[in-house]
Structures are given as C-alpha cells and as structure tokens.
Design an enzyme around this catalytic site. Structure first.
Site, PDB file in Angstrom:
ATOM      1  N   ARG A  21       0.820  -1.223   0.000  1.00  7.01           N
ATOM      2  CA  ARG A  21       0.000   0.000   0.000  1.00  7.01           C
ATOM      3  C   ARG A  21       0.845   1.259   0.000  1.00  7.01           C
ATOM      4  O   ARG A  21       0.412   2.313  -0.463  1.00  7.01           O
ATOM      5  CB  ARG A  21      -0.971   0.027   1.200  1.00  7.01           C
ATOM      6  N   TYR A  30     -12.981  16.332 -17.472  1.00  4.19           N
ATOM      7  CA  TYR A  30     -13.293  14.903 -17.436  1.00  4.19           C
ATOM      8  C   TYR A  30     -14.403  14.673 -16.387  1.00  4.19           C
ATOM      9  O   TYR A  30     -14.357  15.252 -15.299  1.00  4.19           O
ATOM     10  CB  TYR A  30     -12.032  14.107 -17.073  1.00  4.19           C
ATOM     11  N   ASP A  67      -4.054  17.591 -16.277  1.00  2.29           N
ATOM     12  CA  ASP A  67      -4.359  16.202 -16.631  1.00  2.29           C
ATOM     13  C   ASP A  67      -3.841  15.999 -18.053  1.00  2.29           C
ATOM     14  O   ASP A  67      -4.406  16.508 -19.022  1.00  2.29           O
ATOM     15  CB  ASP A  67      -5.875  15.985 -16.534  1.00  2.29           C
TER      16      ASP A  67
HETATM   17  C1  LIG Z   1     -10.160   8.185 -17.902  1.00  3.07           C
HETATM   18  C2  LIG Z   1      -9.747   9.528 -17.512  1.00  3.07           C
HETATM   19  C3  LIG Z   1      -9.584   9.883 -16.165  1.00  3.07           C
HETATM   20  C4  LIG Z   1      -9.892   8.913 -15.031  1.00  3.07           C
HETATM   21  O1  LIG Z   1      -9.034   7.841 -15.053  1.00  3.07           O
HETATM   22  P1  LIG Z   1      -9.386   6.397 -14.405  1.00  3.07           P
HETATM   23  O2  LIG Z   1      -8.153   5.633 -14.671  1.00  3.07           O
HETATM   24  O3  LIG Z   1     -10.591   5.882 -15.135  1.00  3.07           O
HETATM   25  O4  LIG Z   1      -9.666   6.630 -12.979  1.00  3.07           O
HETATM   26  C5  LIG Z   1      -9.146  11.146 -15.865  1.00  3.07           C
HETATM   27  N1  LIG Z   1      -8.886  12.052 -16.820  1.00  3.07           N
HETATM   28  C6  LIG Z   1      -9.034  11.759 -18.126  1.00  3.07           C
HETATM   29  C7  LIG Z   1      -8.734  12.799 -19.142  1.00  3.07           C
HETATM   30  C8  LIG Z   1      -9.477  10.497 -18.525  1.00  3.07           C
HETATM   31  O5  LIG Z   1      -9.641  10.220 -19.820  1.00  3.07           O
END
Ligand SMILES: *Cc1c(COP(=O)(O)O)cnc(C)c1O
Length: 387
Positions: free
Chosen positions: A52, A106, A178
């Site tokens: 973890r 997102y 992101d």
């Molecule tokens: C899929 C996605 C997420 C979330 O990711 P998970 O792995 O599904 O938790 C966040 N940001 C973007 C741009 C995504 O495409």
C-alpha cells in the site's frame, strides 16, 4: 533514478530499470508480496516496504521510469486516474480554499470538484482555458490551485497552457494538468512550468485496455506529500498492475505515433466526406485551437470527434456505428484497438440537454479513440458504414 538518457524512446525502455538486473532478469519481475522483511534501523513508517505504501521494487522501477519520461524529479502511481487526481487535489487544498478548474472537465474530475470538495469546504470556479484575459477576474484571495487538461474531452480543445503555468507562478498557485490525452510523447507539463502532471494510465500509458491506473508526476517535494496522502487514503496500485503498465510503457512511442498518424488520416477522410458536418481534431487546420496546438504539442494524439450532417438524428448515427466492423463500441480510450462512443450517452451521460449545449457538445457527437490498425482498413470501414 538510473542513468538519464536524452530521448524519450530510450527512456521508455531503459530508464528506471533496476541495475544490476534483478537475478539477471531482463524484465522487472512481479514482486507478489504484500510486505517485506524490515531492515531495522531508523526508517520512517513510509520507508517500510509494504504494497500500500507504493515502495516495492515494482513501484520503484515504474515510478523512476515515469519521472524520467516527463523530465521530472519524481512520480507516483495510483490505483486509478481518479485516485491520482483526488489525492493530488486533497493534498494541495484545505478547508476554506478556492480552486480554479477549466470548463469541460473529465466527468469524474467534474464530479469530485462539484460533489465532494464542497463537503470539505473547498469552493470551485470554472474558467475558459483558451481566454487568458478572463482569468484574473476569477482569482480570489484564497485561490490555491489551478487545474487544466492538455487536450479536452470530447471537443479536443487545447488551452493557453504556457500561460496557465505562468499565471500560477505569478499568483502563487499550484498548477495541475491532466495530461492523459496528449501522453508524455506529445506534451511534458513539467517542461512547460506546471507543478503537477496527472495521468489516467488506464489510457495511453498502459495502452492495452487491461489495467486501471493513475500517475502523479512533479517535484520530489510535492510528489512526496501526495504520496503520503495516498498512503493514508489507500488508493495504491498493486504489483501486478505495475508490471503491466511498465510493459505497456515500453511501446508508448510506437503506439502513440501510429495512433496520431491514423487519427490524422481518419480526421481528414471524415472532413472530406459529404455525410459529415464537422470534425474535431486539433491537428486539422479547421480546429479552433489548431495554431495553439501546433506550437504547444509535438503531436495531436489519437482522439477524433465528429458530427454527422444536419439531417442525421441519433438513430442514423447509431445505425452508422452499428455498421462499423472495426471500432468496438465502448467508452475509455488509448488502447491499441479503436473504440467508438457517443459522449452524450457515455462520458457525459450525467449532463442535461442544457448542460451539453452550454458545453458545446452536440447530442449526436461521436468520439473515436483511434487504434493502431492499418489506417486503410479503418478508413474503408468508415467509408462503407457511412454509405
Ligand atoms: C479516464 C480519464 C480519467 C480517469 O481515469 P481512471 O483511470 O478511469 O480513474 C481522468 N482524466 C481523463 C482525461 C481520462 O480520460
């Protein structure tokens, strides 16, 4: 970190790999052990090896590779993209703080900032990442974090990213981005002055639609703070998923380059087709952010969205989707196989007709995650489905 290499293609293969190789193994084996013999001494709790805590040989090798490919000091892997995003935001925001996020987020992130953060006394305002003149007015004395996405979903908008990082520095905010849609091949946020780069590794980084995972990349100090938060929240990645991501990462450059090439060819084909009204791809000169994308990104990625000509209702659109042989009708993205979805019915299902309209997302918009199939086959498939 192992020796630093100049090119990302080499880093993807060699950076972070333990040297000497473990028992001579060319690939880092899966350490399927939840806990490890303690070495004694003065180690802090977080130094004790326990799965973890994200510090087993699998985590270490993978995190070092991830830091190297985005030219950063440190990286952390998480149980999902959302685990990475939420742990990062919860580390940098406290009760009474204010957060600025770009509009068109997102869905999962949108849900977290609108449904969960208010519960902890954090308020959020949305801003247009393409309009720097509007940002100052959104700033509050308690603003702490500014959050954007490199390429937005599903309209594939590219904001004034360098200015976002600059704005954050000027006002003492933590900047987070992101970077899922661009991947480290086409954008490395730390080089552009961002504090934290986030990924859903479920998508391009792993690239084979068989793992859910997330990544946080940034300075050693900030990543360590987020790591400690994650250790308490518990969203750690397991060793087997580390192994799969490490394996997937090695071909990132080959995959994403092919996806980019296929996506551009498919976007150009669709744009020239009489049954298509509009195509969204940041590598097309017709995309509103094309000039900015060309300057900021080293490639435009593998995502293409389109709307069929005006007379096509949702039934016609679904008909076309059903006629397609190659793209699998599924949400998510970034795998080697092409996937196709209607965002209004998948990623943006939670939005009302009004909210969709405000976000500029037509109900009949189709989004394609372009895979690495032969592009001739993909185009032929779309040609015959549209006819
Ligand atoms: C899929 C996605 C997420 C979330 O990711 P998970 O792995 O599904 O938790 C966040 N940001 C973007 C741009 C995504 O495409």
């Amino acid at each position: 970190m192992s020796q630093d290499y100049e090119h990302i293609e080499t880093k993807l293969i060699h950076s972070g790999e333990p040297l000497p190789h473990i028992e001579g193994a060319v690939v880092v084996p899966i350490f399927q052990s939840s806990t490890y013999e303690s070495g004694g001494g003065e180690a802090r709790w977080d130094d004790i090896k326990y799965m973890r805590l994200g510090n087993t040989p699998n985590h270490k090798a993978l995190q070092d590779k991830l830091a190297a490919i985005e030219n950063a000091e440190a990286a952390l892997v998480s149980a999902s993209g959302m685990a990475a995003i939420t742990a990062s935001l919860l580390t940098c925001l406290s009760c009474g703080d204010h957060l600025l996020v770009q509009d068109n987020l997102y869905g999962g992130t949108f849900g977290f900032v609108t449904k969960d953060l208010p519960q902890y006394g954090v308020s959020t305002d949305f801003f247009d990442a393409g309009d720097p003149d509007s940002w100052e007015a959104k700033l509050k004395p308690n603003t702490r974090v500014i959050y954007v996405e490199t390429i937005s979903n599903p309209l594939l908008k590219v904001g004034a990213l360098n200015q976002v990082a600059e704005f954050a520095r000027k006002h003492g905010l933590v900047s987070m981005i992101d970077n899922t849609f661009a991947s480290p091949l086409y954008f490395r946020p730390i080089e552009h002055g961002f504090d934290i780069s986030l990924h859903s590794a479920t998508k391009y980084l792993n690239g084979h639609s068989d793992v859910v995972a997330g990544v946080v990349i940034g300075s050693a100090e900030l990543v360590d703070r987020i790591h400690q938060k994650q250790n308490r929240l518990g969203g750690s990645l397991d060793a087997n998923s580390c192994f799969l991501m490490q394996r997937g990462l090695k071909t990132l450059a080959l995959r994403v380059r092919q996806q980019n090439e296929n996506a551009l060819a498919l976007a150009e084909f669709l744009e020239g087709h009489h049954r298509i009204e509009k195509v969204f791809y940041p590598g097309l000169p017709s995309h509103p952010d094309y000039e900015r994308a060309k300057k900021l990104l080293e490639g435009y990625g593998g995502m293409v969205s389109f709307v069929m000509a005006a007379e096509a209702g949702i039934k016609t659109v679904k008909n076309v989707l059903n006629k397609l042989q190659l793209p699998i009708k599924a949400p998510s993205l970034g795998g080697v196989e092409s996937l196709i979805t209607i965002p209004a019915e998948s990623s943006h299902r939670g939005l009302s007709a009004e909210e969709l309209e405000r976000a500029g997302i037509p109900e009949t918009l189709v989004r394609v995650s372009v895979g690495i199939e032969a592009v001739e086959d993909l185009i032929e498939d779309f040609r015959s489905a549209l006819e």
